[in-house]
Motif scaffolding. Structure first.
Motif, PDB file in Angstrom:
ATOM      1  N   LYS A   1     -15.267  10.463  -9.395  1.00  0.00           N
ATOM      2  CA  LYS A   1     -14.922   9.696 -10.591  1.00  0.00           C
ATOM      3  C   LYS A   1     -16.063   9.778 -11.606  1.00  0.00           C
ATOM      4  O   LYS A   1     -15.839   9.865 -12.811  1.00  0.00           O
ATOM      5  N   ALA A   2     -17.294   9.765 -11.111  1.00  0.00           N
ATOM      6  CA  ALA A   2     -18.454   9.872 -12.011  1.00  0.00           C
ATOM      7  C   ALA A   2     -18.392  11.170 -12.809  1.00  0.00           C
ATOM      8  O   ALA A   2     -18.725  11.197 -14.005  1.00  0.00           O
ATOM      9  N   HIS A   3     -17.956  12.228 -12.170  1.00  0.00           N
ATOM     10  CA  HIS A   3     -17.836  13.545 -12.831  1.00  0.00           C
ATOM     11  C   HIS A   3     -16.831  13.445 -13.976  1.00  0.00           C
ATOM     12  O   HIS A   3     -17.111  13.851 -15.114  1.00  0.00           O
ATOM     13  N   GLU A   4     -15.684  12.884 -13.697  1.00  0.00           N
ATOM     14  CA  GLU A   4     -14.642  12.742 -14.732  1.00  0.00           C
ATOM     15  C   GLU A   4     -15.114  11.812 -15.857  1.00  0.00           C
ATOM     16  O   GLU A   4     -14.952  12.120 -17.041  1.00  0.00           O
ATOM     17  N   ASP A   5     -15.710  10.686 -15.504  1.00  0.00           N
ATOM     18  CA  ASP A   5     -16.188   9.732 -16.515  1.00  0.00           C
ATOM     19  C   ASP A   5     -17.264  10.360 -17.394  1.00  0.00           C
ATOM     20  O   ASP A   5     -17.308  10.142 -18.610  1.00  0.00           O
ATOM     21  N   CYS A   6     -18.138  11.141 -16.776  1.00  0.00           N
ATOM     22  CA  CYS A   6     -19.228  11.746 -17.547  1.00  0.00           C
ATOM     23  C   CYS A   6     -18.688  12.819 -18.488  1.00  0.00           C
ATOM     24  O   CYS A   6     -19.179  12.956 -19.618  1.00  0.00           O
ATOM     25  N   ALA A   7     -17.673  13.564 -18.047  1.00  0.00           N
ATOM     26  CA  ALA A   7     -17.054  14.554 -18.946  1.00  0.00           C
ATOM     27  C   ALA A   7     -16.514  13.840 -20.185  1.00  0.00           C
ATOM     28  O   ALA A   7     -16.736  14.284 -21.322  1.00  0.00           O
ATOM     29  N   ALA A   8     -15.841  12.711 -19.969  1.00  0.00           N
ATOM     30  CA  ALA A   8     -15.291  11.950 -21.103  1.00  0.00           C
ATOM     31  C   ALA A   8     -16.407  11.478 -22.035  1.00  0.00           C
ATOM     32  O   ALA A   8     -16.286  11.549 -23.263  1.00  0.00           O
ATOM     33  N   TYR A   9     -17.498  11.015 -21.444  1.00  0.00           N
ATOM     34  CA  TYR A   9     -18.651  10.568 -22.254  1.00  0.00           C
ATOM     35  C   TYR A   9     -19.226  11.713 -23.085  1.00  0.00           C
ATOM     36  O   TYR A   9     -19.481  11.555 -24.286  1.00  0.00           O
ATOM     37  N   ILE A  10     -19.444  12.869 -22.463  1.00  0.00           N
ATOM     38  CA  ILE A  10     -20.056  14.002 -23.180  1.00  0.00           C
ATOM     39  C   ILE A  10     -19.143  14.443 -24.331  1.00  0.00           C
ATOM     40  O   ILE A  10     -19.604  14.686 -25.454  1.00  0.00           O
ATOM     41  N   ILE A  11     -17.851  14.518 -24.060  1.00  0.00           N
ATOM     42  CA  ILE A  11     -16.883  14.932 -25.096  1.00  0.00           C
ATOM     43  C   ILE A  11     -16.930  13.955 -26.267  1.00  0.00           C
ATOM     44  O   ILE A  11     -17.033  14.347 -27.432  1.00  0.00           O
ATOM     45  N   GLU A  12     -16.884  12.655 -25.960  1.00  0.00           N
ATOM     46  CA  GLU A  12     -16.909  11.648 -27.032  1.00  0.00           C
ATOM     47  C   GLU A  12     -18.231  11.679 -27.793  1.00  0.00           C
ATOM     48  O   GLU A  12     -18.257  11.520 -29.018  1.00  0.00           O
ATOM     49  N   ALA A  13     -19.317  11.891 -27.074  1.00  0.00           N
ATOM     50  CA  ALA A  13     -20.632  11.882 -27.727  1.00  0.00           C
ATOM     51  C   ALA A  13     -20.761  13.044 -28.715  1.00  0.00           C
ATOM     52  O   ALA A  13     -21.317  12.873 -29.806  1.00  0.00           O
ATOM     53  N   PHE A  14     -20.260  14.225 -28.358  1.00  0.00           N
ATOM     54  CA  PHE A  14     -20.295  15.344 -29.308  1.00  0.00           C
ATOM     55  C   PHE A  14     -19.319  15.111 -30.459  1.00  0.00           C
ATOM     56  O   PHE A  14     -19.619  15.423 -31.608  1.00  0.00           O
ATOM     57  N   LYS A  15     -18.138  14.555 -30.141  1.00  0.00           N
ATOM     58  CA  LYS A  15     -17.165  14.268 -31.208  1.00  0.00           C
ATOM     59  C   LYS A  15     -17.733  13.273 -32.208  1.00  0.00           C
ATOM     60  O   LYS A  15     -17.480  13.368 -33.410  1.00  0.00           O
ATOM     61  N   ALA A  16     -18.523  12.330 -31.711  1.00  0.00           N
ATOM     62  CA  ALA A  16     -19.124  11.323 -32.595  1.00  0.00           C
ATOM     63  C   ALA A  16     -20.083  11.967 -33.591  1.00  0.00           C
ATOM     64  O   ALA A  16     -20.414  11.369 -34.620  1.00  0.00           O
ATOM     65  N   GLN A  17     -20.544  13.177 -33.298  1.00  0.00           N
ATOM     66  CA  GLN A  17     -21.418  13.896 -34.253  1.00  0.00           C
ATOM     67  C   GLN A  17     -20.601  14.907 -35.068  1.00  0.00           C
ATOM     68  O   GLN A  17     -21.170  15.857 -35.633  1.00  0.00           O
ATOM     69  N   ASN A  18     -19.294  14.742 -35.080  1.00  0.00           N
ATOM     70  CA  ASN A  18     -18.384  15.575 -35.883  1.00  0.00           C
ATOM     71  C   ASN A  18     -18.315  17.024 -35.429  1.00  0.00           C
ATOM     72  O   ASN A  18     -17.962  17.898 -36.222  1.00  0.00           O
ATOM     73  N   LEU A  19     -18.680  17.310 -34.194  1.00  0.00           N
ATOM     74  CA  LEU A  19     -18.561  18.684 -33.719  1.00  0.00           C
ATOM     75  C   LEU A  19     -17.139  18.950 -33.225  1.00  0.00           C
ATOM     76  O   LEU A  19     -16.415  18.017 -32.868  1.00  0.00           O
ATOM     77  N   ASP A  20     -16.750  20.233 -33.225  1.00  0.00           N
ATOM     78  CA  ASP A  20     -15.460  20.667 -32.672  1.00  0.00           C
ATOM     79  C   ASP A  20     -15.607  20.793 -31.167  1.00  0.00           C
ATOM     80  O   ASP A  20     -16.358  21.652 -30.702  1.00  0.00           O
TER      81      ASP A  20
END
Ligand code: AHN
Ligand code: ZN
Length: 332
Positions: A67-86
């Motif tokens: 679950k940590a793996h899945e949660d961390c993937a979601a965090y990384i995706i959101e964190a890059f999206k928050a910087q307006n990256l594709d």
């Protein structure tokens, strides 16, 4: 829902730390342009990167299937999206050395994807499922928290992404977070008979066989960039495949004031995510990875142990690597 709450707390904390770094800058504005000739290079905020390491580790070890793996993937995706990256999630099926199969993903975040001359920066985001190098054999089957061996490279990339958004330089950068780097044959395994090298770096092997683009001038891999007293030597395969990139990055480190961290000496050859990039996609890619010549293990005391925790990360090492990378990006 808990993840949401966690992420918003994280955002607030991030803001807090950003202000702490901004404040630093205001006290001594000349810091902002140190060693930068005419280019205005932003200051890498090590506190911000440190916070990301703590966030990743708070999920628990990010081992395949957890679950940590899945949660961390979601965090990384959101964190890059928050910087307006594709951001693209590249799903993949991985088969481990023992035949176990897992679904995982590489995460690709593109800054200015329309530009065709680009830099590739990458790191692995998974955690090793076994602390097989721990001094206590009782821990050899315990997952590694992977503050240094995983989270540190991702944290440096996220902080650079934040600074790109703030300054908007005219250069293309892709960040790739590789999955499944660190599930290679454990030292306690006695029955393995295949090609051991191929059991590491499964995410980068997958990406190199299915690249989303290849128009990179060069690539830089970050692996374990947060240990106390870490020094980076010129890794052997990096020199073989990408000697010009080594020269360029070591020169940037010197100009940024970190020649004591980026040592002008040869290191050993490491099986790592840069190899598939060099040999399959032919993108000249170097590995920034520490070398401790006088330690029992040359990757340092916490490598593949239960002590690879945020408490053993030194923000000064993150700063040296992050500031050097910014120098490379802003002198592209
Ligand atoms: C080998 O030990 C053969 N490669 C190390 C690659 C690695 C593991 N990097 C981080 N963890
Ligand atoms: Zn590892």
């Amino acid at each position: 829902m808990r993840l949401r709450v966690f992420l918003s707390i994280f955002s607030l904390l991030t803001l807090f730390f950003l202000f702490s770094c901004k404040g630093e800058k205001n006290i001594n504005p000349t810091d902002n342009t140190a060693n930068s000739d005419s280019v205005n290079i932003p200051q890498f905020c090590a506190d911000s990167a440190m916070l990301s390491i703590e966030t990743q580790c708070a999920f628990g070890p990010r081992t395949l299937g957890s679950k940590a793996h899945e949660d961390c993937a979601a965090y990384i995706i959101e964190a890059f999206k928050a910087q307006n990256l594709d951001v693209t999630r590249q799903e993949a099926d991985f088969t481990l050395y023992n035949g176990e199969r897992f679904r995982g993903c590489n995460i690709i975040a593109a800054y200015k994807p329309e530009l065709t001359e680009r830099i590739l920066i990458c790191a692995h985001w998974d955690s090793r499922p076994w602390a097989d190098n721990d001094p206590d054999p009782a821990n050899h089957h315990t997952p590694v928290l992977a503050a240094n061996d995983g989270a540190s490279g991702i944290a440096v990339m996220l902080e650079i992404a934040r600074l790109l958004k703030a300054q908007n330089p005219e250069v293309g950068v892709d960040f790739i977070c590789f999955d499944a780097e660190d599930a290679g044959v454990p030292e306690w395994e006695t029955n393995f008979s295949g090609n051991e090298q191929l059991t590491w770096c499964l995410g980068s092997q997958h990406w190199a066989n299915n690249p989303h683009r290849t128009d990179f001038r060069f690539g830089i891999l970050l692996d374990m960039v947060g240990a106390k007293d870490a020094k980076f030597y010129k890794e052997l395969f990096s020199q073989r495949y990408a000697s010009g990139v080594i020269a360029h990055v070591w020169n940037a480190a010197r100009e940024a004031g970190y020649s004591s961290v980026f040592v002008d000496e040869d290191g050993g050859g490491i099986t790592d995510d840069h190899l598939p990039l060099n040999t399959i996609t032919q993108i000249p890619t170097i590995d920034i990875i520490p070398y401790f010549p006088h330690m029992e293990h040359s990757f340092g005391a916490t490598w593949h142990t239960v002590s690879d925790t945020p408490a053993n990360i030194d923000p000064n090492t993150l700063k040296a690597v992050g500031q050097t990378l910014l120098h490379v990006i802003y002198h592209f």
